[in-house]
Design an enzyme around this catalytic site. Structure first.
Site, PDB file in Angstrom:
ATOM      1  N   CYS A   1     -14.207  -0.106 -14.641  1.00  0.00           N
ATOM      2  CA  CYS A   1     -14.776   1.242 -14.496  1.00  0.00           C
ATOM      3  C   CYS A   1     -13.670   2.283 -14.648  1.00  0.00           C
ATOM      4  CB  CYS A   1     -15.479   1.364 -13.150  1.00  0.00           C
ATOM      5  SG  CYS A   1     -16.569   2.796 -13.020  1.00  0.00           S
TER       6      CYS A   1
ATOM      7  N   TYR B   1      -6.413   6.685   4.224  1.00  0.00           N
ATOM      8  CA  TYR B   1      -6.581   5.675   3.173  1.00  0.00           C
ATOM      9  C   TYR B   1      -5.756   4.424   3.489  1.00  0.00           C
ATOM     10  CZ  TYR B   1      -6.069   2.956  -0.991  1.00  0.00           C
ATOM     11  OH  TYR B   1      -6.040   1.889  -1.859  1.00  0.00           O
TER      12      TYR B   1
ATOM     13  N   CYS C   1     -26.104   0.657 -11.636  1.00  0.00           N
ATOM     14  CA  CYS C   1     -25.287   1.870 -11.722  1.00  0.00           C
ATOM     15  C   CYS C   1     -26.147   3.036 -12.228  1.00  0.00           C
ATOM     16  CB  CYS C   1     -24.107   1.653 -12.652  1.00  0.00           C
ATOM     17  SG  CYS C   1     -23.090   3.122 -12.890  1.00  0.00           S
TER      18      CYS C   1
ATOM     19  N   CYS D   1     -19.459  -5.202 -16.247  1.00  0.00           N
ATOM     20  CA  CYS D   1     -19.418  -4.719 -14.868  1.00  0.00           C
ATOM     21  C   CYS D   1     -20.481  -5.428 -14.026  1.00  0.00           C
ATOM     22  CB  CYS D   1     -19.657  -3.211 -14.838  1.00  0.00           C
ATOM     23  SG  CYS D   1     -19.668  -2.519 -13.167  1.00  0.00           S
TER      24      CYS D   1
ATOM     25  N   GLU E   1       0.823  -1.212   0.000  1.00  0.00           N
ATOM     26  CA  GLU E   1       0.000   0.000   0.000  1.00  0.00           C
ATOM     27  C   GLU E   1       0.857   1.262   0.000  1.00  0.00           C
ATOM     28  OE1 GLU E   1      -3.106   0.474  -0.534  1.00  0.00           O
ATOM     29  OE2 GLU E   1      -3.548  -1.666  -0.695  1.00  0.00           O
TER      30      GLU E   1
ATOM     31  N   CYS F   1     -18.780  -1.148 -19.377  1.00  0.00           N
ATOM     32  CA  CYS F   1     -19.964  -1.374 -18.542  1.00  0.00           C
ATOM     33  C   CYS F   1     -20.602  -2.745 -18.775  1.00  0.00           C
ATOM     34  CB  CYS F   1     -21.004  -0.277 -18.797  1.00  0.00           C
ATOM     35  SG  CYS F   1     -20.433   1.376 -18.363  1.00  0.00           S
TER      36      CYS F   1
ATOM     37  N   ASP G   1      -9.725   5.525  -2.612  1.00  0.00           N
ATOM     38  CA  ASP G   1      -8.720   6.226  -3.421  1.00  0.00           C
ATOM     39  C   ASP G   1      -9.389   6.745  -4.678  1.00  0.00           C
ATOM     40  OD1 ASP G   1      -9.155   3.966  -4.950  1.00  0.00           O
ATOM     41  OD2 ASP G   1      -7.067   3.315  -4.976  1.00  0.00           O
TER      42      ASP G   1
END
Length: 361
Positions: A210, A136, A226, A220, A55, A217, A154
């Site tokens: 995305c 975060y 959405c 997805c 991270e 899409c 994020d």
């Protein structure tokens, strides 16, 4: 832009986490720091050291760029105690090329703190107390390593949730600040029991499906719910303020060769590129017009070798590179590095660019 749905109803997305996790179970990326969803279902938990290290490396860095560094660090320092015991110069050298060097200094400082603890911190409050760990990173490590019921947010996740729930203000700086706050609040309502997998699933969804432009899409898992897709206006989300043109700073780099060696100086520990070896330099200033007479470290027969350009977070640098081959060793502070080893001395990217211009010539 007006939100497609002005009133948020939690039940509208009550199955969202389940749908995403079903997708993730089949489509999870294989990453060197990640446990597969199947391994987690079998009761395995990731090493928090590896989660934390990844991270920190992934801040402001892409997965393909960070992965080789992660492999190198974990080979050299497989445990946090190993990293804590490493010499700071070695850590900075191996970090060179990842950028944002304050991260490397905080990484090493944090490793020393962690090595002195009985166990890796497993609460958000304790994680936030570590050097270099913000909200975060604490949420990412907390969810992925310990399944704490939190969701990291994020840029990728902001985009995903903004589209899913049609969160978009007026595109101003103040509007975007409010949107970010709302996104952070709303995503927490989706967090399931498998919070670690959920966090990584959102990361994968934003990175591979995305995307900022031309989101895919049709594959997805949130296609049907959405709200941005229902509008047919996916790429308008999120509504961020336009970036101002990046300022350009100018400067001169001085590469001095003597008897098969090149002179490098270490920058101060604090500030930009802190603690890193670099060629000698004039100041970097916007609109700066420099002459050799003003800033040359020694009088010499200087030759112009080109311009090293590099983009930092808040400005771009145009660095004119000059080279001198001296027969007498100058009275200048710094480290004399063998020419054939200088590119391996742990210079930041901009320093390597300048040296390459000098060496190629």
């Amino acid at each position: 832009m007006v939100n497609a749905k002005s009133t948020f109803v939690k039940s509208d997305f009550e199955n969202a986490a389940h749908e995403l996790l079903q997708w993730y179970d089949q489509m999870a990326r294989r990453l060197p720091w990640r446990l597969s969803p199947q391994a987690r279902k079998n009761g395995d938990m990731p090493d928090p050291y590896r989660v934390w290290l990844s991270e920190i490396m992934l801040q402001q860095t892409t997965v393909p760029h960070a992965a080789p560094y992660f492999d190198k660090f974990t080979r050299l320092w497989p445990k946090v105690e190993d990293l804590a015991a490493a010499h700071n110069d070695d850590v900075m050298r191996e970090w060179a090329g990842l950028g944002y060097y304050a991260r490397a200094r905080n990484l090493h400082k944090c490793a020393k703190v962690l090595a002195g603890l009985d166990a890796f911190p497993n609460t958000i409050e304790a994680l936030l107390a570590l050097p270099g760990v913000g909200p975060y990173t604490a949420a990412a490590v907390g969810s992925i390593a310990f399944d704490l019921p939190v969701a990291p947010v994020d840029g990728n996740i902001e985009r995903v949730i903004s589209r899913l729930m049609a969160i978009a203000g007026d595109g101003s700086a103040a509007g975007w600040a409010q949107d970010k706050k709302e996104i952070t609040q709303r995503v927490q309502t989706l967090v399931p029991q498998r919070s670690g997998d959920f966090a990584q699933a959102m990361m994968d969804l934003g990175a591979s499906v995305c995307t900022p432009k031309s989101p895919n899409c049709m594959i997805c898992p949130w296609m049907d719910i959405c709200l941005a897709r229902q509008e047919g206006n996916q790429e308008s989300y999120p509504a961020k303020p336009k970036r101002k043109p990046q300022p350009i700073r100018n400067g001169l780099a001085f590469v001095i060769f003597h008897e098969g060696k090149v002179l490098l100086q270490r920058r101060p520990d604090s500030g930009l590129l802190g603690g890193m070896l670099m060629p000698l330099s004039s100041p970097w200033e916007e609109g700066g017009e420099y002459t050799l007479e003003d800033y040359q470290p020694v009088k010499a027969d200087w030759h112009y070798r080109g311009q090293a350009r590099h983009v930092f977070t808040h400005f771009a640098l145009h660095w004119d590179v000059y080279v001198a081959h001296l027969t007498k060793k100058p009275d200048l502070s710094g480290d004399w590095i063998d020419i054939d080893m200088c590119l391996e001395a742990g210079l930041p990217t901009v320093g390597r660019k300048a040296l390459k211009l000098a060496l190629d010539a």
